[in-house]
Each structure stands twice: as structure tokens, then as C-alpha cells.
Design a protein around this motif. Structure first.
Motif, PDB file in Angstrom:
ATOM      1  N   ALA A  60      -8.644  -4.522  -6.371  1.00 30.29           N
ATOM      2  CA  ALA A  60      -9.096  -3.129  -6.285  1.00 30.29           C
ATOM      3  C   ALA A  60      -7.948  -2.164  -6.533  1.00 30.29           C
ATOM      4  O   ALA A  60      -8.169  -1.037  -6.971  1.00 30.29           O
ATOM      5  N   GLY A  61      -6.719  -2.580  -6.208  1.00 26.45           N
ATOM      6  CA  GLY A  61      -5.550  -1.761  -6.474  1.00 26.45           C
ATOM      7  C   GLY A  61      -5.400  -0.516  -5.622  1.00 26.45           C
ATOM      8  O   GLY A  61      -5.079   0.554  -6.150  1.00 26.45           O
ATOM      9  N   PRO A  62      -5.596  -0.593  -4.296  1.00 33.15           N
ATOM     10  CA  PRO A  62      -5.373   0.579  -3.445  1.00 33.15           C
ATOM     11  C   PRO A  62      -3.889   0.904  -3.366  1.00 33.15           C
ATOM     12  O   PRO A  62      -3.049   0.182  -3.911  1.00 33.15           O
ATOM     13  N   HIS A  63      -3.570   1.992  -2.672  1.00 31.80           N
ATOM     14  CA  HIS A  63      -2.156   2.309  -2.482  1.00 31.80           C
ATOM     15  C   HIS A  63      -1.463   1.253  -1.624  1.00 31.80           C
ATOM     16  O   HIS A  63      -0.262   1.012  -1.787  1.00 31.80           O
ATOM     17  N   ALA A  64      -2.217   0.639  -0.710  1.00 32.92           N
ATOM     18  CA  ALA A  64      -1.612  -0.395   0.138  1.00 32.92           C
ATOM     19  C   ALA A  64      -2.679  -1.310   0.700  1.00 32.92           C
ATOM     20  O   ALA A  64      -3.851  -0.935   0.815  1.00 32.92           O
TER      21      ALA A  64
ATOM     22  N   ALA B  83      -2.911 -12.598  -6.985  1.00 34.29           N
ATOM     23  CA  ALA B  83      -4.257 -12.040  -7.159  1.00 34.29           C
ATOM     24  C   ALA B  83      -4.279 -10.872  -8.133  1.00 34.29           C
ATOM     25  O   ALA B  83      -5.353 -10.329  -8.421  1.00 34.29           O
ATOM     26  N   GLY B  84      -3.105 -10.470  -8.628  1.00 29.33           N
ATOM     27  CA  GLY B  84      -3.062  -9.417  -9.631  1.00 29.33           C
ATOM     28  C   GLY B  84      -2.921  -8.016  -9.098  1.00 29.33           C
ATOM     29  O   GLY B  84      -3.294  -7.051  -9.777  1.00 29.33           O
ATOM     30  N   ALA B  85      -2.378  -7.867  -7.880  1.00 31.73           N
ATOM     31  CA  ALA B  85      -2.185  -6.528  -7.325  1.00 31.73           C
ATOM     32  C   ALA B  85      -1.260  -5.719  -8.220  1.00 31.73           C
ATOM     33  O   ALA B  85      -0.188  -6.203  -8.605  1.00 31.73           O
ATOM     34  N   PRO B  86      -1.640  -4.489  -8.587  1.00 30.80           N
ATOM     35  CA  PRO B  86      -0.762  -3.668  -9.420  1.00 30.80           C
ATOM     36  C   PRO B  86       0.510  -3.298  -8.663  1.00 30.80           C
ATOM     37  O   PRO B  86       0.574  -3.392  -7.432  1.00 30.80           O
ATOM     38  N   GLU B  87       1.511  -2.881  -9.409  1.00 32.12           N
ATOM     39  CA  GLU B  87       2.818  -2.605  -8.816  1.00 32.12           C
ATOM     40  C   GLU B  87       2.759  -1.538  -7.735  1.00 32.12           C
ATOM     41  O   GLU B  87       3.514  -1.583  -6.764  1.00 32.12           O
ATOM     42  N   HIS B  88       1.850  -0.574  -7.881  1.00 32.88           N
ATOM     43  CA  HIS B  88       1.809   0.525  -6.913  1.00 32.88           C
ATOM     44  C   HIS B  88       1.196   0.111  -5.576  1.00 32.88           C
ATOM     45  O   HIS B  88       1.295   0.848  -4.597  1.00 32.88           O
ATOM     46  N   THR B  89       0.538  -1.028  -5.515  1.00 32.48           N
ATOM     47  CA  THR B  89      -0.096  -1.475  -4.270  1.00 32.48           C
ATOM     48  C   THR B  89       0.948  -2.100  -3.349  1.00 32.48           C
ATOM     49  O   THR B  89       1.468  -3.180  -3.613  1.00 32.48           O
ATOM     50  N   LYS B  90       1.228  -1.405  -2.260  1.00 26.15           N
ATOM     51  CA  LYS B  90       2.218  -1.858  -1.298  1.00 26.15           C
ATOM     52  C   LYS B  90       1.566  -2.697  -0.200  1.00 26.15           C
ATOM     53  O   LYS B  90       0.336  -2.743  -0.058  1.00 26.15           O
ATOM     54  N   LEU B  91       2.398  -3.337   0.583  1.00 22.41           N
ATOM     55  CA  LEU B  91       1.967  -4.030   1.790  1.00 22.41           C
ATOM     56  C   LEU B  91       2.328  -3.176   2.997  1.00 22.41           C
ATOM     57  O   LEU B  91       3.465  -2.706   3.103  1.00 22.41           O
TER      58      LEU B  91
ATOM     59  N   ARG C 271       8.227  -4.694  -1.573  1.00 26.83           N
ATOM     60  CA  ARG C 271       6.813  -4.318  -1.656  1.00 26.83           C
ATOM     61  C   ARG C 271       6.287  -3.821  -0.305  1.00 26.83           C
ATOM     62  O   ARG C 271       5.197  -3.254  -0.226  1.00 26.83           O
ATOM     63  N   LEU C 272       7.043  -4.039   0.759  1.00 29.24           N
ATOM     64  CA  LEU C 272       6.626  -3.561   2.076  1.00 29.24           C
ATOM     65  C   LEU C 272       6.860  -2.059   2.150  1.00 29.24           C
ATOM     66  O   LEU C 272       7.991  -1.590   2.018  1.00 29.24           O
ATOM     67  N   GLY C 273       5.788  -1.296   2.362  1.00 25.28           N
ATOM     68  CA  GLY C 273       5.898   0.153   2.318  1.00 25.28           C
ATOM     69  C   GLY C 273       5.807   0.839   3.655  1.00 25.28           C
ATOM     70  O   GLY C 273       6.182   2.010   3.778  1.00 25.28           O
ATOM     71  N   ALA C 274       5.296   0.144   4.682  1.00 22.71           N
ATOM     72  CA  ALA C 274       5.120   0.810   5.972  1.00 22.71           C
ATOM     73  C   ALA C 274       4.915  -0.201   7.085  1.00 22.71           C
ATOM     74  O   ALA C 274       4.431  -1.316   6.859  1.00 22.71           O
TER      75      ALA C 274
END
Length: 294
Positions: free
Chosen positions: A91-95, A117-125, A147-150
Motif C-alpha cells: 500500500a505504501g503508507p508513510h510508515a 514485500a516491495g515497500a517503497p523507499e518513503h515507507t518507514k518503520l 528505515r526506522l523513523g519513529a
């Protein structure tokens, strides 16, 4: 002054049950900074497959403006986790928000699964920190992946696992909150405070928001739309703070090469300028987001 990195407001991050179509629709109109489309606690086991589909559709749509959109999956080891990660990644959410992340190895495992699974680069964990072992290993978790954003604090589970009590001021868990904040700031990630359970206790909620802001949290996770306004106000710079930030920066610019610089009778150093600039960055980002939502 050098250009500051883009700031993303996360003052109010509302959990919305993805099994509730009306809730997903309502989130489009609320003045929230972020949404957590929930597949975990708020969704009954038999409703999870349909909720997963609904969350993915919502997060992948353009219906929520510039709000930060995230999906909370079911935790590692549950029967729904793998399918949740695949659907959320595609789905490619922000996180993608994952409950009970307890180690750096789990972060790496999650990131690998997202990438597979193909998560786009902008999708953080976004890792939920809500157990004693996670608090004790917070720095290694925070630094485990770019990739950990928060960090998202899971204060209800933390209180439960400590055998502590929910009390005004949160004294039993303050050391844990500070530890998570220290680790998050050391790693340069956002840190979002836990929920306030009593949606009818407005004064208690506002006091906890104020405490969270003073401690340094970026914002607060919420469980009811009635909490949005209070969180937005508490975690935004006041008009006076914005005015002071502008004045301090101007005094610094005017005083270059003149030796000691003061503003309102106080000596100004570079660290004060950096703090003032951060205040303005937050104010400008909030203003832009609110303008877009109007």
C-alpha cells in the motif's frame, strides 16, 4: 543560517479502527497530523482480513491530504503478521507501525520483510516501545536501521508489564519515557507519546499533553477525535514562542562580529539560535499543513 531539514508535524496521531468504515471516512475531515489505521487491538480477529484490505486502500489513496498515514499491523509471531506486512508494504503508507518491537534484530527482520514485500523507499518503520526489554534496549533498537523513523510509546502495555499504576503525572513510568526519548534523540528519529485513556477527563489529558511537550515528545497518540484540538495546541509553538524565536534570530544576525549578543537581556549562543530555528521550522510546517486542510 543553513536550510533546516523538512519538519513533519506529528502533534496529533489518531488510532482509527480499520474495520470501521465510518471512522476511516471521518479521519479525512479531522484536523489531525497523522492517522494510524489500526489492524491490531481495535479489530476483532474475524474482522482482520477485511480491515487489512480497507487499511491498505485508505493508506494508498489520495483522500487524506498531507496527513501522515500509517498502518499498525499485528505483532511479530501472530497469525496475521506476515499478511499484514505484505499488504501494508504494498500500500505504501508513510510508515508501518509494529507493536512490541523488542530488539535491534527484530527491527532488521521487519525491514527485510518490508523490502521483500516491495515497500517503497518513503515507507518507514515505526516501532512501538512498550515493554521493559524494549526500554532497556532502546538505543540499539533506535539505531538498528535507517528505515526506522519513529518510536511510538505504548504506555498502557508498559504500565501493565511493570505492574505499575496509572497515576496523574505518570511518575511510575517517567524513567522509561525519558529513556525512550534519549534513545530516539540520539538516533535522530521522532518520538510520539502514548495515549490517554479517559476521553472524558479533558483536564487530565491536557496536563499530560503539556507534560509530554515539556519532556520533548513530538506529539501524542490519540484514541478519540475529541482529543485532537488539545494535542494540536499543546505540541505547537505558542505565538509568543514564535515571536521570541524570530527576535532572537534577528538579534543574532544583527550582532555578528560584535562579540557578545543578547536578546531580552540574555546572552545568545549558537545553541539558542538552533533551538529558535527549530521552533520556526515547526511553526511553518504546522501552518502549511493547516492551510492545506482548511
Amino acid at each position: 543560517m543553513t536550510d533546516s531539514p523538512a519538519f513533519t508535524p506529528l502533534r496529533s496521531v489518531l488510532y482509527m479502527p480499520s474495520s470501521n468504515a465510518k471512522a476511516l471516512e471521518k479521519a479525512k475531515t479531522l484536523p489531525i497530523d497523522g492517522v494510524i489505521f489500526d489492524l491490531e487491538d481495535a479489530v476483532a480477529p474475524d474482522a482482520k482480513p477485511d480491515a487489512r484490505e480497507a487499511a491498505a486502500a485508505a493508506a494508498g489513496s489520495d483522500d487524506y491530504g498531507k496527513r501522515t498515514l500509517t498502518i499498525r499491523v499485528n505483532g511479530i509471531g501472530t497469525e496475521w503478521h506476515e499478511a499484514d506486512i505484505i499488504a501494508a508494504s504494498q500500500a505504501g503508507p508513510h510508515a508501518i507501525v509494529v507493536p512490541k518491537v523488542n530488539s535491534a534484530d527484530e527491527v532488521k527482520q521487519l525491514v527485510a520483510a518490508m523490502e521483500k514485500a516491495g515497500a517503497p523507499e518513503h515507507t518507514k518503520l515505526w516501532a512501538m516501545v512498550e515493554t521493559p526489554v524494549a526500554i532497556l534496549g532502546a538505543l540499539s533498537i533506535a539505531q538498528a536501521s535507517d528505515r526506522l523513523g519513529a518510536f511510538v510509546l505504548g504506555t498502557n502495555d508498559l504500565v501493565k508489564e511493570l505492574y505499575a499504576e496509572h497515576v496523574p503525572g505518570r511518575a511510575p513510568i517517567l524513567p522509561s519515557l525519558h529513556t525512550a526519548l534519549l534513545a530516539g534523540r540520539a538516533a535522530g528519529i521522532a518520538v510520539i507519546d502514548g495515549v490517554y485513556n479517559n476521553v472524558k477527563d479533558i483536564d487530565g489529558f491536557l496536563a499530560e499533553c503539556e507534560q509530554g511537550r515539556q519532556m520533548g515528545f513530538d506529539g501524542k497518540t490519540l484514541i478519540h477525535p475529541g482529543q485532537v484540538e488539545g494535542a494540536n495546541s499543546a505540541f505547537a509553538p505558542s505565538a509568543q514562542a514564535v515571536e521570541d524565536a524570530r527576535g532572537l534570530i534577528q538579534a543574532w544576525e544583527d550582532g555578528k562580529g560584535a562579540g557578545v549578543v543578547t536578546y531580552n537581556g540574555k546572552m545568545v549562543e549558537n545553541l539558542h539560535v538552533e533551538s529558535a530555528q527549530r521552533t520556526l521550522d515547526i511553526h511553518e510546517a504546522i501552518t502549511a499543513l493547516e492551510s492545506e486542510q482548511a
